[in-house]
Every structure is written in structure tokens, then in C-alpha cells.
Design a protein around this motif. Structure first.
Motif, PDB file in Angstrom:
ATOM      1  N   GLU A 150       0.853  -1.191   0.000  1.00 50.24           N
ATOM      2  CA  GLU A 150       0.000   0.000   0.000  1.00 50.24           C
ATOM      3  C   GLU A 150       0.891   1.244   0.000  1.00 50.24           C
ATOM      4  OE1 GLU A 150      -2.638  -0.687  -0.968  1.00 50.24           O
ATOM      5  OE2 GLU A 150      -3.638  -2.316   0.091  1.00 50.24           O
ATOM      6  N   ASP A 211     -10.231  -3.956  -0.128  1.00 51.95           N
ATOM      7  CA  ASP A 211      -9.178  -4.020  -1.146  1.00 51.95           C
ATOM      8  C   ASP A 211      -9.767  -4.411  -2.506  1.00 51.95           C
ATOM      9  OD1 ASP A 211      -7.479  -4.159   1.375  1.00 51.95           O
ATOM     10  OD2 ASP A 211      -5.947  -4.065  -0.175  1.00 51.95           O
ATOM     11  N   GLU A 240      -2.451  -6.117  -5.859  1.00 47.95           N
ATOM     12  CA  GLU A 240      -3.764  -6.143  -5.192  1.00 47.95           C
ATOM     13  C   GLU A 240      -4.280  -7.570  -5.038  1.00 47.95           C
ATOM     14  OE1 GLU A 240      -5.313  -4.052  -2.941  1.00 47.95           O
ATOM     15  OE2 GLU A 240      -4.742  -2.609  -4.471  1.00 47.95           O
ATOM     16  N   HIS A 243      -3.476  -9.052  -1.747  1.00 50.85           N
ATOM     17  CA  HIS A 243      -4.208  -8.476  -0.607  1.00 50.85           C
ATOM     18  C   HIS A 243      -5.560  -9.168  -0.461  1.00 50.85           C
ATOM     19  CE1 HIS A 243      -1.782  -4.552  -1.508  1.00 50.85           C
ATOM     20  NE2 HIS A 243      -1.025  -5.616  -1.422  1.00 50.85           N
TER      21      HIS A 243
HETATM   22 FE   LIG Z   1      -4.581  -3.315  -1.443  1.00 49.65          FE
END
Ligand SMILES: [Fe+2]
Ligand SMILES: [Fe+2]
Length: 474
Positions: A150, A211, A240, A243
Motif C-alpha cells: 500500500e 481491497d 492487489e 491483498h
Molecule cells: Fe490493497
């Protein structure tokens, strides 16, 4: 003096871009200051087994090794340029993709980038204390991985601000380090990013639900006619995925552990389940209701002239825009949105151009549904007769057509008084949250050990065993 290729891995020729160097030279110490203050608490001396992106090649974006987190090499990467890429939607459709910011869209684009950028440090702030109650070394490593990435996403947006927006961009980049999640005077821009993430169940829910909103926003921006933004977002999407994996498997492992304990002990009453130190399924359902509804708000109003403008201008597309077969102008198209009329929820068609937020929200909901069905399978496999459900889209909403209405999880329009009376059936109560947090009063960090309330994962990170030393505390 910063050695740019060493310290900031990049594929934007940073070593030769003097203006950008100067801007980043100024910004980097402020970023590190922010990381020391607001990054994972007490983590600065830990050696963490992290992946670092050092190039966009398949073998370069996931290099694993021990890193002392403040020395993580936050890099700047864009998906390689496709010289033939065009603007694929809106009134500029068919023009070559823009390599510079079109003057007329400058402030709109800046706002889009700042809004995306603001979510990145916000989630790090929200999660900063969770290391103190981690259920295993494996999970501790995973949250740190999410946090550093992030941080990298913030770098990605700051790169765009510095490189393309001059002084305004530099000011915005500084403001991104000044806002604070949940701060009364200077909060983060979007609501869900000011909610606390007080426990690991919330963390996994956040990475699964919120997310994933990030994913859909990035997908829409990855279609942008402004090519550097599109390419930046494309590359962010590779990170991503991990996540969301952390979130989906985290919740799944909690469900699995609960089901195991229920079966072993032949209990199903939530208080008996809690007495055995695991999280009962109705509480998990309430967390789902909370995180789902709060995240749905992030897509904005169902009917939005801003969304229409972003699209018409070629700044923000639809999910998988180029795979959709229509005119990519949406001049005559319609799209259904819901609204509350009296005590009923009715669907009505509106111009599709104005309903793009709603459409992206619907695309998101489809993915959430399949994730939920994977969680359900864990319960079914255990032979436990409990069904997880997604609440009605209108439940507990603060933005859009449902805001100000009192909708139950099954979609009835209620009065405020009736809704409030039933609220604790639907959303985690203070007592529920206190129970979940009571399970997480300390951290479990012996390699290979897991807290009682969560099952181990199927496999370790990067083919390492589960009892691998993912974090060295020094
Ligand atoms: Fe993320
Ligand atoms: Fe992100």
C-alpha cells in the motif's frame, strides 16, 4: 543524495529525470517520517520475508527475501507502454492514448489520482496496531506485505502527481502524508478509510471487501485514456491480488476452525461456540454485513453526473471496458438502478452514462458473491447447516439512493425505530467486537504455531514451509 536506481527501483528512467528527482528527494524523507509514525507499530527493527517488485518482468515483480521494513525499496513501475494504445471510450474514442495530461481535464484527473492515492496510506494507518495481536508469524508477514505494498501504491500515485501536475501535484503529494485515518480535523477522503480496523477478523474482511473495491477502481482507471495512469494502475493490480488473497483465505481459515471446533465438540449454540475460544458463525455474518455495506458506499451515488463526465471525457472506464461489445459511448443505453418509493424498493432505468458507479458496484458484487460461496463451501463440507448470505444492497448505506432509508438485510423498508431495534441482529454489537478482540489479546509468533481461533493456511508463502521464520524480531 539518493542513488535512484538502487534505492527506488523503477522503469520510468528516474536517474535521468532531474525535475522528478528533485521532487521525490523532497518528498521521500517526509514519506519515511510518515512510515515511522503511522506504519506498522514497533516493526522498524524486524527482518521480514517480503516480496519486492524490482522490475515489471514476470521474474522481477516478486523477489523474495528478508527486508528491514523501513528499508523496503518502494519502487515506481508502470506496465510497459503499448505504442498503439488508444482512448477506448467516450468522446475521444479512437484518438491515440494521451501521454500528457489534457489541459481541460487537469483538475479532474488530479482529483481522481488524489482520491485513489489517499486510500493507500489510509489502510496502513488503519492496520498499524494489528501486529501486536497477530495469530501467527505467517499472518504477521502477510499484513506487513500488504502494508509495504500500500505504501508502494502511494508512491505510484505520487509519481503521477510529481511527474505530471507540477506544483499543484507536489502540494497534493504532501497533503497525502498529512491526512490521517479517523482524524476529526484532517481525515482521509473516503468514509470506509476512516473506520478503525481493530482486530484481525476486521482486517481479513477489509482486505476481502475493501481491497477488492480498490481492485475495481484500479481496473476502471486502468482503462483511462491518460496512458501513464492506466499503466500505473495495471501494475498495481498485480499486487492487489495478494491483498484479496490474504482476506479471503483469512476469513476462510477462521470459518474452517470454527466448524472444526463445532464438530469436535458437537455444539452449535453461539455461546457454546464462544466458550471454546473460536468465533461463532453469526458473528462472522455480522462482520460480513458491516464490511460489505460500508464498502458498497465507496462506489458513490447510483446516479452520478461526475461518473458520466469521467467516462465521456475518457478518464475512467468501465470494468473490462475493452471486452464489452457496445459503442463505448453509451449515448442511448439504459441501466437499472434501485430506489425507495414509499415502503418499497423499485428498479428503474436511467441513462447508463449516469449509472456507471452503480454498474461498477454490480460488477464488484458479482465477485463478492463467488467469494462468499467459497466460504459457504467450507461450512457445507463440515456438514453444518448454516448459510452465509449477503445483505440487500440497500442495507446500512450512507451514500446513494438508499441513504437515509432504513433497509433490513433482506431488503424490507423499515422505520428507523424498528431498524434500530434489530440492528444488533445484523451488525456487530460492542459486545461482539469485544468478544472478537478478547481472543486477540496477544500475538502468536512461534514459527508454525497458530492462534486457536484460526486454522493454518494450506501452504506457506513462496513455497516455504508453514514453520518458516517469516519474521525475525532481532
Ligand atoms: Fe490493497
Ligand atoms: Fe492499494
Amino acid at each position: 543524495m539518493i542513488n535512484y536506481t538502487e534505492k527506488i527501483p523503477n522503469n520510468v528512467d528516474l536517474g535521468r529525470d532531474r525535475v522528478l528527482q528533485r521532487a521525490l528527494e523532497h518528498w521521500q524523507p517526509a514519506y519515511l517520517g510518515w512510515w515511522y509514525d503511522m506504519g506498522p507499530n514497533e516493526s522498524h527493527n524486524y527482518q521480514v520475508y517480503l516480496r519486492t517488485a524490482i522490475s515489471v518482468e514476470p521474474d522481477g515483480w516478486a523477489q523474495f527475501g528478508y527486508v528491514q521494513m523501513p528499508e523496503y525499496r518502494w519502487g515506481i513501475f508502470l506496465q510497459p507502454r503499448d505504442e498503439k494504445r488508444q482512448v477506448n471510450f467516450g468522446t475521444h474514442k479512437g484518438e491515440p492514448a494521451w501521454q500528457d495530461v489534457p489541459g481541460e481535464y487537469r483538475s479532474t484527473l488530479r482529483r481522481v489520482i488524489v482520491t485513489q492515492g489517499d486510500t493507500e496510506p489510509a489502510s496502513v494507518e488503519q492496520q498499524r496496531l494489528l501486529g501486536e495481536s497477530c495469530p501467527s508469524m505467517y499472518d504477521l508477514r502477510n499484513i506487513f506485505q500488504v502494508n509495504v505494498e500500500e505504501g508502494r501504491h502511494l508512491w505510484a500515485m505520487v509519481y503521477l502527481l510529481h511527474r505530471y501536475f507540477g506544483r499543484d501535484g507536489r502540494e497534493e503529494a504532501e497533503a497525502l502524508l498529512e491526512r490521517r485515518s479517523g482524524d476529526a480535523d484532517n481525515p482521509r477522503i473516503l468514509g470506509a478509510f476512516n473506520e478503525p480496523t481493530p482486530d484481525w477478523l476486521s482486517f481479513y474482511m477489509f482486505t476481502f471487501f475493501t481491497d477488492r473495491d480498490g481492485k475495481f477502481q484500479l481496473c476502471a482507471l486502468a482503462e483511462s485514456g491518460f496512458d501513464p495512469l492506466a499503466r500505473t494502475c495495471r501494475f498495481m493490480l498485480t499486487e492487489e491480488a495478494h491483498h484479496m488473497f490474504v482476506g479471503e483465505t483469512g476469513v476462510s481459515r477462521i470459518i474452517q476452525r470454527t466448524c472444526e471446533v463445532m464438530k469436535e465438540n458437537k455444539v452449535d449454540d453461539p455461546s457454546d461456540v464462544r466458550a471454546l475460544g473460536v468465533i461463532d458463525l453469526p458473528t462472522i455474518q455480522k462482520y460480513i454485513n458491516f464490511h460489505y455495506s460500508v464498502t458498497l458506499d465507496l462506489y458513490g451515488s447510483d446516479v452520478s453526473s461526475n461518473a458520466a463526465n469521467y467516462y465521456t471525457s475518457g478518464l475512467k472506464g468501465r470494468f473490462e471496458e475493452t471486452k464489452i461489445s457496445d459503442d463505448h459511448l453509451l449515448i442511448d443505453a439504459q441501466y437499472p438502478v434501485s430506489e425507495v418509493v414509499g415502503d418499497k424498493i423499485v428498479a428503474k432505468n436511467v441513462p447508463a452514462l449516469t449509472a456507471l458507479n452503480e454498474r461498477l458496484r454490480d460488477d464488484y458484487i458479482k465477485e463478492i458473491e463467488s467469494g462468499l460461496s467459497r466460504w459457504q463451501r467450507v461450512i457445507d463440507k463440515a456438514g453444518i447447516p448454516y448459510r452465509l448470505t449477503l445483505p440487500h444492497k440497500g442495507f446500512h448505506r450512507a451514500i446513494g439512493n438508499f441513504a437515509g432509508h432504513w433497509i433490513s438485510t433482506s431488503g424490507e423498508v423499515l422505520t428507523e425505530a424498528v431498524w434500530k431495534k434489530r440492528e444488533s441482529e445484523w451488525l456487530p454489537s460492542d459486545a461482539d467486537r469485544a468478544y472478537v478482540q478478547s481472543l486477540m489479546s496477544g500475538r502468536v509468533v512461534e514459527p508454525g504455531k497458530f492462534a486457536n481461533w484460526i486454522a493454518p493456511p494450506v501452504r506457506g508463502i513462496n513455497n516455504q514451509p508453514l514453520n518458516f521464520e517469516y519474521v525475525r524480531f532481532n
